[in-house]
Every structure is written in C-alpha cells, then in structure tokens.
Design a protein around this motif. Structure first.
Motif, PDB file in Angstrom:
ATOM      1  N   VAL A 168     -18.010  26.798  21.466  1.00  0.00           N
ATOM      2  CA  VAL A 168     -18.434  25.719  20.823  1.00  0.00           C
ATOM      3  C   VAL A 168     -17.732  26.005  19.139  1.00  0.00           C
ATOM      4  O   VAL A 168     -17.886  27.016  18.811  1.00  0.00           O
ATOM      5  N   VAL A 169     -17.268  24.710  18.823  1.00  0.00           N
ATOM      6  CA  VAL A 169     -16.505  24.993  17.367  1.00  0.00           C
ATOM      7  C   VAL A 169     -16.934  23.771  16.708  1.00  0.00           C
ATOM      8  O   VAL A 169     -17.517  22.727  17.166  1.00  0.00           O
ATOM      9  N   SER A 170     -16.921  24.276  15.430  1.00  0.00           N
ATOM     10  CA  SER A 170     -17.182  23.218  14.090  1.00  0.00           C
ATOM     11  C   SER A 170     -16.267  22.553  13.635  1.00  0.00           C
ATOM     12  O   SER A 170     -15.122  23.205  13.552  1.00  0.00           O
ATOM     13  N   LEU A 171     -16.452  21.284  13.658  1.00  0.00           N
ATOM     14  CA  LEU A 171     -15.115  20.192  13.103  1.00  0.00           C
ATOM     15  C   LEU A 171     -15.621  19.638  12.060  1.00  0.00           C
ATOM     16  O   LEU A 171     -16.933  19.426  11.912  1.00  0.00           O
ATOM     17  N   TYR A 172     -14.679  19.276  11.364  1.00  0.00           N
ATOM     18  CA  TYR A 172     -15.016  18.379   9.988  1.00  0.00           C
ATOM     19  C   TYR A 172     -16.007  19.402   9.110  1.00  0.00           C
ATOM     20  O   TYR A 172     -16.866  18.759   8.344  1.00  0.00           O
ATOM     21  N   ARG A 173     -16.008  20.822   9.175  1.00  0.00           N
ATOM     22  CA  ARG A 173     -16.863  21.501   8.161  1.00  0.00           C
ATOM     23  C   ARG A 173     -18.194  21.453   8.477  1.00  0.00           C
ATOM     24  O   ARG A 173     -19.039  20.997   7.632  1.00  0.00           O
ATOM     25  N   GLY A 174     -18.764  21.096   9.926  1.00  0.00           N
ATOM     26  CA  GLY A 174     -20.091  20.941  10.157  1.00  0.00           C
ATOM     27  C   GLY A 174     -20.544  19.639  10.381  1.00  0.00           C
ATOM     28  O   GLY A 174     -21.376  19.363  10.910  1.00  0.00           O
ATOM     29  N   GLY A 175     -19.598  18.692  10.464  1.00  0.00           N
ATOM     30  CA  GLY A 175     -19.767  17.092  10.795  1.00  0.00           C
ATOM     31  C   GLY A 175     -20.062  17.033  12.244  1.00  0.00           C
ATOM     32  O   GLY A 175     -20.857  16.150  12.627  1.00  0.00           O
ATOM     33  N   GLN A 176     -19.130  17.796  13.002  1.00  0.00           N
ATOM     34  CA  GLN A 176     -19.412  17.772  14.337  1.00  0.00           C
ATOM     35  C   GLN A 176     -19.349  19.098  14.897  1.00  0.00           C
ATOM     36  O   GLN A 176     -18.647  20.043  14.503  1.00  0.00           O
ATOM     37  N   PHE A 177     -19.984  19.196  16.287  1.00  0.00           N
ATOM     38  CA  PHE A 177     -19.807  20.487  17.111  1.00  0.00           C
ATOM     39  C   PHE A 177     -19.427  20.045  18.341  1.00  0.00           C
ATOM     40  O   PHE A 177     -20.147  19.175  18.886  1.00  0.00           O
ATOM     41  N   LYS A 178     -18.499  20.871  18.833  1.00  0.00           N
ATOM     42  CA  LYS A 178     -17.849  20.389  20.146  1.00  0.00           C
ATOM     43  C   LYS A 178     -17.857  21.479  21.085  1.00  0.00           C
ATOM     44  O   LYS A 178     -17.473  22.630  20.509  1.00  0.00           O
ATOM     45  N   LEU A 179     -18.273  21.251  22.362  1.00  0.00           N
ATOM     46  CA  LEU A 179     -18.009  22.534  23.488  1.00  0.00           C
ATOM     47  C   LEU A 179     -16.701  22.117  23.887  1.00  0.00           C
ATOM     48  O   LEU A 179     -16.413  21.234  24.732  1.00  0.00           O
ATOM     49  N   TYR A 180     -15.783  23.294  23.643  1.00  0.00           N
ATOM     50  CA  TYR A 180     -14.517  22.880  24.313  1.00  0.00           C
ATOM     51  C   TYR A 180     -14.581  23.977  25.566  1.00  0.00           C
ATOM     52  O   TYR A 180     -14.887  25.271  25.401  1.00  0.00           O
ATOM     53  N   THR A 181     -13.984  23.667  26.787  1.00  0.00           N
ATOM     54  CA  THR A 181     -14.004  24.375  28.118  1.00  0.00           C
ATOM     55  C   THR A 181     -12.563  24.595  28.404  1.00  0.00           C
ATOM     56  O   THR A 181     -11.900  23.356  28.563  1.00  0.00           O
ATOM     57  N   ASP A 530     -22.112  26.220   4.083  1.00  0.00           N
ATOM     58  CA  ASP A 530     -22.443  25.272   5.129  1.00  0.00           C
ATOM     59  C   ASP A 530     -23.340  24.346   5.301  1.00  0.00           C
ATOM     60  O   ASP A 530     -23.209  22.973   5.860  1.00  0.00           O
ATOM     61  N   ARG A 531     -24.398  24.466   4.598  1.00  0.00           N
ATOM     62  CA  ARG A 531     -25.226  23.682   4.377  1.00  0.00           C
ATOM     63  C   ARG A 531     -24.876  22.313   3.650  1.00  0.00           C
ATOM     64  O   ARG A 531     -25.082  21.178   3.890  1.00  0.00           O
ATOM     65  N   ALA A 532     -24.028  22.474   2.712  1.00  0.00           N
ATOM     66  CA  ALA A 532     -23.668  21.569   1.494  1.00  0.00           C
ATOM     67  C   ALA A 532     -22.652  20.941   2.394  1.00  0.00           C
ATOM     68  O   ALA A 532     -22.346  19.497   2.359  1.00  0.00           O
ATOM     69  N   ALA A 533     -21.674  21.678   3.001  1.00  0.00           N
ATOM     70  CA  ALA A 533     -20.491  21.018   3.789  1.00  0.00           C
ATOM     71  C   ALA A 533     -21.000  19.997   4.728  1.00  0.00           C
ATOM     72  O   ALA A 533     -20.226  19.096   5.025  1.00  0.00           O
ATOM     73  N   GLU A 534     -22.142  20.297   5.743  1.00  0.00           N
ATOM     74  CA  GLU A 534     -22.773  19.155   6.476  1.00  0.00           C
ATOM     75  C   GLU A 534     -22.923  18.172   5.889  1.00  0.00           C
ATOM     76  O   GLU A 534     -22.675  16.909   6.391  1.00  0.00           O
ATOM     77  N   ARG A 535     -23.576  17.964   4.596  1.00  0.00           N
ATOM     78  CA  ARG A 535     -23.861  16.743   3.847  1.00  0.00           C
ATOM     79  C   ARG A 535     -22.520  16.210   3.200  1.00  0.00           C
ATOM     80  O   ARG A 535     -22.189  14.834   3.461  1.00  0.00           O
ATOM     81  N   LEU A 536     -21.467  16.758   2.987  1.00  0.00           N
ATOM     82  CA  LEU A 536     -19.985  16.362   2.614  1.00  0.00           C
ATOM     83  C   LEU A 536     -19.549  15.509   4.052  1.00  0.00           C
ATOM     84  O   LEU A 536     -19.098  14.610   3.813  1.00  0.00           O
ATOM     85  N   ALA A 537     -19.736  16.267   4.964  1.00  0.00           N
ATOM     86  CA  ALA A 537     -19.370  15.737   6.302  1.00  0.00           C
ATOM     87  C   ALA A 537     -19.932  14.443   6.620  1.00  0.00           C
ATOM     88  O   ALA A 537     -19.097  13.373   6.846  1.00  0.00           O
ATOM     89  N   GLU A 538     -21.175  14.542   6.325  1.00  0.00           N
ATOM     90  CA  GLU A 538     -21.856  12.923   6.710  1.00  0.00           C
ATOM     91  C   GLU A 538     -21.345  11.947   5.753  1.00  0.00           C
ATOM     92  O   GLU A 538     -21.203  10.889   6.044  1.00  0.00           O
ATOM     93  N   ALA A 539     -21.162  12.438   4.605  1.00  0.00           N
ATOM     94  CA  ALA A 539     -20.592  11.297   3.324  1.00  0.00           C
ATOM     95  C   ALA A 539     -19.238  10.781   3.902  1.00  0.00           C
ATOM     96  O   ALA A 539     -18.795   9.846   3.830  1.00  0.00           O
ATOM     97  N   ARG A 540     -18.290  11.812   4.456  1.00  0.00           N
ATOM     98  CA  ARG A 540     -17.026  11.285   4.837  1.00  0.00           C
ATOM     99  C   ARG A 540     -17.097  10.471   6.139  1.00  0.00           C
ATOM    100  O   ARG A 540     -16.258   9.579   6.098  1.00  0.00           O
ATOM    101  N   PHE A 541     -17.920  10.701   7.195  1.00  0.00           N
ATOM    102  CA  PHE A 541     -18.097   9.919   8.211  1.00  0.00           C
ATOM    103  C   PHE A 541     -18.774   8.525   7.689  1.00  0.00           C
ATOM    104  O   PHE A 541     -18.248   7.565   8.364  1.00  0.00           O
ATOM    105  N   ALA A 542     -19.498   8.503   6.935  1.00  0.00           N
ATOM    106  CA  ALA A 542     -20.074   7.128   6.417  1.00  0.00           C
ATOM    107  C   ALA A 542     -19.060   6.188   5.606  1.00  0.00           C
ATOM    108  O   ALA A 542     -18.975   5.211   5.823  1.00  0.00           O
ATOM    109  N   VAL A 543     -18.244   6.993   5.032  1.00  0.00           N
ATOM    110  CA  VAL A 543     -17.439   5.943   4.236  1.00  0.00           C
ATOM    111  C   VAL A 543     -15.909   5.806   5.104  1.00  0.00           C
ATOM    112  O   VAL A 543     -15.585   4.701   5.022  1.00  0.00           O
ATOM    113  N   TYR A 544     -15.547   6.878   5.786  1.00  0.00           N
ATOM    114  CA  TYR A 544     -14.229   6.622   6.516  1.00  0.00           C
ATOM    115  C   TYR A 544     -14.212   6.709   7.949  1.00  0.00           C
ATOM    116  O   TYR A 544     -13.202   6.517   8.586  1.00  0.00           O
TER     117      TYR A 544
END
Length: 688
Positions: A168-181, A530-544
């Motif tokens: 499991v990896v963190s992408l977009y600095r906490g914006g997404q978590f994906k399971l890579y197999t 990481d807590r703050a980065a999650e909200r930054l990621a949310e902002a990026r997804f909302a905007v871009y």
C-alpha cells in the motif's frame, strides 16, 4: 519497424490545472494521459499498449528498473544496477568489474543473491480504509493507526500467495492510497555485464553529464524452478538508429520527488537536510578514497560503495543548486500562490481545509530540532555498514515478530518479511575493513553532531571511543557467515538475546535509541505534517482534479518526451553521441581510458553508431535501467542518468534543461556482437 513521430512544439493547456510543460509528469499506470500524448505526438497509444508495457516492466529490489526483452526471461537494465551482484560474484583475483561478466552459455549465468524482480499486476484504491483508520487521531497515534491498516490490507491481499508481493502506497502526499500487487521473482541471474571502464567511461567526472559515452547496460534473466521464465509478452527490440524528435516513453519506478512540498518545506530541505547530507557524505567519501588508495585490493573492496556515495553527493550538489536558483524557486512559489488563490476563492473549500500551509510552516522548527538525531540514530544508523545493517535487521525482526502485526514497525509487516529475510540471508561477501570504516565514521559523526553532552551518546559509546568500539565490534562479529545469520533469524528473539556476538549485543543495547528518536519524529513532525498534507491534497484535487501527477514513490510510472538536446548559458548540446566520439574523448588515462576489448574491436565498429542520447523525459533516481520505448512498443535503449542541471527534477520539471541520458539499443547490440562475442544474446533479442 519504428514509426517516426515528430511533434508540434505546442503545450496542451488543461482547464483548471497548473501549466505543465508538454513532457512533464511521472504518471501512474492507471492515470496516464493517453489523449495528451497522442495529440502532441501523433501517436496511437491505447490501453492495450499500456498493458503490454506494464507487464514487461520490472522493479528491482536494488532500487532500479528493468524490462523483459525476450521470450525466455531476458531482462535489460543498467550495468550500475548490477554492480553489487558483479562485486559479490567476484574475488580479488577474479574481478568481473575489470573483465566483464561474459558467460559463454546460459548454464553459466549466475544468481544475484538477494535480488528480487517485481512486475506490477494490479492497482486498487484503498483510500477510504486507510483514511478511516486515522480518523480523529493526531501525532504518532495517527501514523501508527494508518500504518497498521496499510499492513493489514497488504496481508489480506497477499495471504497464501508466496509468489506475490502487496504494497500500500501513499500518493499525492496522502491524497490517495493505492494497493499495488506485484508478481515477484526471487531467482534472478546475471547474463551479461561489461567491464566498469566501458560501463561508466568518464567515471565521476562524467556522471550527470552530457555528452556521455557509457555502455551502462547489463542483462539479467528471470528463473523459476531452475528454468528460465517463459515470457511471450516481452517488449520488442529495435537496434536501428534513434532519430531526433521522435517520441520516447520511459517505464520505470522513480524513487522520490518533493514537488508537492510547500515553500517552507523546501527551505528546510535547503537549509537543514541537504547541508547535513552533503557534509557527512563528503567526509565518508574522503575516508574511502584514502582507504582505496592504499592498495589494489582496497580499491576493489571500496569501489561499489564509493561509486554510490559519489553519485549521491553529486546529485545533492545539483539539488542544492536548484534550491538557490531564484528563478526556479520563484516558479515554485507561484505554483503555491496559484493554489492558495484558487482555494481562497472557494469559501466552502477554504473553510473545510483550514490553513495547512501555516500548520506546516509552524512545524519547521521542530523539524530542524529533531532531524539530526533522527538522521544519525534511525534513518542512517550504522553508516552503511552491511554487518551493522544485518545485525539491526536480525534484532528488530526478532523483536517485531513477537508483536501483533498491527503494532509492528511497518517495514516488518508480514507482507514484507519475505524479501527482508532473503536479503538478510543472502550468501554475499562482505569486507570487515570497509565495515569498520563505515561504523567508525557513523559513531564519530553522531558524537560530533549531537555533541558529547547529548544524553544518548554515553549509552551509544559507553566508555569507548568510536575507533576502538568499531574495531572491536567488527573484529568479533560472526555475521559475515550466512549460516550464522540464518540461525539467528530462525531462532527468533530467544536466539538473538542469547547470542554472544558483540555486534548483536551492541544493537540489542542501542537500537532503542533509534526507536525513541523515530517515535518523537513521528509525534512532532511526521504525524502533524501528514495530517496537514492530506488537506493540501484535498485542496489540489478540488482545484485541479486528477489531471496532475503524484510525487514519485518507487511505484511504477510512465513518462514521455522526445529525443532532443538543449541550449543553456549560450551552449547548445546535440542529442546524440557516437562510438567515434568515445574514441575522440579518450585520453589513455583513467577515467577516460578505453577498455582493452573496445580498443581491440575498433576496426569492427561503425564509428557513426549512436551511443548515448538525451531525451526530455521526466526521470529521477530509481529510473536507472528503465526501458526507453518507441511508439511501436519497442525498446530503443535504457535510461541510466540525467544531467547535473536536471537534478532539480526532485523539486520540479524544467523543460529547458531536464534531460534523461539513455544508452541506445543500437549501441548495446553492436557491443554484444562486435566487442564482447555475445552474439547469442543479440540473436535472442531477435537482431538480424
């Protein structure tokens, strides 16, 4: 046959996204901008093309990338990616780095102990599960809960599947978590490696340089049940000359970028992280250079480690230059300002995310305070000593396996123990002289930087000095013997605690210093960041939206560009070098000395053969060995380097100077046939 694709020099503007240079991006396989590439280059890439490339691309446990290029498991990578294997297979009297590894038959291919090859087979979004685990928690409790859930997901996905690895990896600095197999292969054998003089012609002086003249290519082979793998889905091989302007796609697993950091975080990297990294690397480099100068045997022992340190040191210089480049940093500041303006214009979004920039700014003092102890006692503990690393792994693995999976350090989760065990028990040689230098250096620098009065220094050193302690521990340890390591691994905590090995006893007594530094780091820096980065990621997804790409995380990525040179500071650099240029650059003295095999083959070589090329693909460390692929899905080379100015790629892509350096398939083919007498491999590649 290669399609010649020449692109219009236009930039595709994406609605509500930051302006991206046309080649910018380390794109995940489930979010590759197919339409953008096809529109820019006139190509016809589709999902079937991507699927084929994905299943022929490899992530190596050495930190490199590779690709399958024949129906019988033949794998292309870089020579520097097999450097450790070459050294482990060598002896002081039989040094393959000097002669090349040139097996006459397939039966003579030899296993690279501890190396694992992984092929991505699936990606699954697990963001909701990971996010829910950390809901309402702060600091270290947040990181532990999140890591525990990631470990649980990995275990569930790979239970009873010994041929698979789940991560499991963190992408977009906490914006997404994906399971890579991944499908994993543990029997990886060396099939060809050139001598070091050819593989890294020009040495450290030419590293991160272009024009370049290196045959930085090697071949491995995947085996299963003692037989070469059947790999009908391999990539084709194009030994023709590449052309300026044509499309190149690079598939690999780039290591780490920091493009989504805030400006205050970048300033901390500039002022705290890089200076400490560079100071310590330069001193260790000096100690190793002195050691290597004392004898030919010492030079052999130090060569691989010294090469790695010099590479990291030069990369750090390039990164530091980027962070003091006013124009480059102004661009980064404008990117951040653009996002903040867009968030501020959306009152509901602004209220929801708060001020993560300000929170991250406030954490930088804690970062500066805690980083040195975290650096020396945890992340760089042991100074690179292989014997120390084995001892710490044995101690920590024994202690962690006693705990429930949800309470372990994440690197000791059930899904990760298999590779860790294989690497720890691999029957590879190690050299006490080198280990003593590394351990002594680490102990002395830890005392110097943390200071003698730091309360952790006395428990670390006791009543000894760094020199005496390092000499005693290395002289007394038995961990160079793989059988001794296996007995400790298999015996678990009881065997480890009962061991009279001085290095094991030292780690038992002191590794808690690293755990404590790590715990404080997670509580005061990593968790809140990481807590703050999650909200930054949310902002990026909302905007871009997802039309932007995540930072590199050692997960498989695709990047695209064209074969092209560049102009900088009044100097124009052409995109190709040739065999003729190699002989013209040679001086007869190392590191610009032509290898004897190449001198002997000079009359058989076409001096116009295109040797290395510059490509505008977006690559970084970890992309070493990545296949360079044309529009037809054929391999036309292997990525092995980038330019010195391109080291700013860690923080942002600069289309003016970012270039990948690639050894061409044309040059590799000619070398196999005309220099090394390895025509059987050229035949296997399907070359006429």
């Amino acid at each position: 046959m290669r399609l010649k694709l020449f692109a219009a020099a236009s930039v595709i503007a994406l609605i509500s996204t930051p302006a991206l240079a046309r080649e910018e991006g380390m794109w995940t396989y489930d979010n590759f901008p197919i339409a953008r590439v096809n529109q820019t280059y006139g190509s016809t890439i589709d999902q079937a093309w991507l699927n084929r490339v994905q299943l022929a691309s490899i992530r190596l446990s050495t930190g490199c990338s590779a690709s399958i290029v024949s129906a019988e498991g033949l794998v292309l990578t870089n020579n520097h990616c097999v450097e450790a294997c070459v050294q482990n297979l060598s002896t002081a009297d039989n040094q393959y780095a000097l002669t090349g590894f040139l097996p006459a038959t397939r039966e003579e291919e030899r296993r690279c102990q501890g190396m694992q090859a992984e092929i991505l087979t699936g990606i699954e979004d697990v963001t909701d599960r990971v996010r829910a685990a950390g809901e309402g928690l702060e600091g270290r409790a947040f990181t532990q809960a999140r890591d525990a859930m990631m470990g649980q997901i990995e275990t569930e996905a790979c239970a009873d599947r010994p041929d698979m690895r789940c991560q499991v990896v963190s992408l977009y600095r906490g914006g997404q978590f994906k399971l890579y197999t991944y499908r994993k292969y543990e029997d990886v054998r060396l099939a060809f490696a050139p001598e070091e003089a050819a593989g890294s012609f020009g040495g450290d002086l030419d590293n991160f340089n272009f024009p370049r003249f290196g045959l930085d290519a090697a071949f491995l082979r995947l085996y299963e049940n003692g037989q070469p793998m059947n790999t009908p889905g391999h990539l084709g091989w194009d030994a023709g000359p590449p052309e300026a302007g044509e499309l190149v796609v690079v598939s690999g697993s780039p290591g780490s970028t920091q493009r989504l950091l805030t400006m205050s975080q970048l300033q901390t990297v500039r002022d705290i992280v890089l200076p400490l990294d560079q100071m310590t690397r330069s001193e260790l480099r000096g100690r190793l250079l002195r050691f290597a100068s004392e004898s030919d045997e010492n030079a052999f022992i130090a060569s691989s480690t010294l090469s790695s340190i010099e590479n990291s040191y030069k990369r750090g210089r390039g990164q530091g230059r980027a962070l003091i480049d006013a124009e480059f940093m102004a661009g980064r500041a404008e990117d951040e300002a653009d996002l903040r303006r867009r968030v501020g214009a959306n009152l509901m979004l602004a209220e929801r995310i708060g001020d993560p920039w300000g929170e991250i700014d406030a954490l930088q003092d804690d970062y500066a305070e805690l980083y040195p102890a975290y650096f020396f006692l945890e992340s760089r503990a042991g100074g690179g000593s292989q014997l120390y690393a084995w001892a710490r792994t044995l101690v920590r693995a024994a202690r962690e396996r006693e705990r429930p999976a949800s309470e372990r350090l994440p690197e000791y989760g059930d899904s990760r123990l298999g590779l860790l065990r294989a690497q720890t028990l691999a029957e590879n040689p190690t050299y006490p002289e080198l280990n003593e230098i590394q351990l002594e250096w680490w102990l002395s620098k830890t005392r110097e930087i943390l200071t003698v009065d730091d309360p952790r220094i006395r428990p670390l050193l006791g009543n000894e000095n760094p020199e005496g302690l390092a000499a005693r521990l290395i002289a007394g340890t038995t961990l160079a013997d793989a059988a001794a390591r296996q007995a400790l691994w298999d015996g678990g905590l009881a065997a480890v605690e009962a061991s009279d090995d001085p290095l094991i006893q030292f780690v038992l007594a002191t590794e808690t210093l690293g755990r404590e530094a790590r715990a404080e780091w997670e509580e005061r820096v990593e968790g809140p960041t990481d807590r703050a980065a999650e909200r930054l990621a949310e902002a990026r997804f909302a905007v871009y939206g997802d039309s932007i790409y995540p930072d590199a995380t050692r997960t498989p990525r695709l990047t695209f560009g064209r074969v092209e040179g560049w102009t900088y500071d009044g100097r124009t650099v052409e995109p190709f070098t040739t065999f003729g240029g190699l002989f013209a650059r040679a001086t007869g003295a190392a590191p610009f000395e032509i290898a004897p095999r190449w001198q002997g083959a000079r009359d058989r070589l076409d001096m116009d053969t295109r040797f290395n090329m510059a490509v505008s693909t977006d690559t970084i460390g970890g992309n070493s060995g990545s296949p360079a692929i044309n529009a037809d899905g054929e391999v036309i080379g292997a990525n092995f380097d980038s330019t010195f100015l391109g080291q700013r790629n860690a923080f942002g892509y600069d289309p003016a100077v970012n270039r990948s350096v690639i050894v061409t398939a044309q040059a590799i083919t000619a070398a196999l046939r005309d220099v090394y007498g390895m025509g059987r491999l050229a035949d296997e590649l399907g070359v006429d």
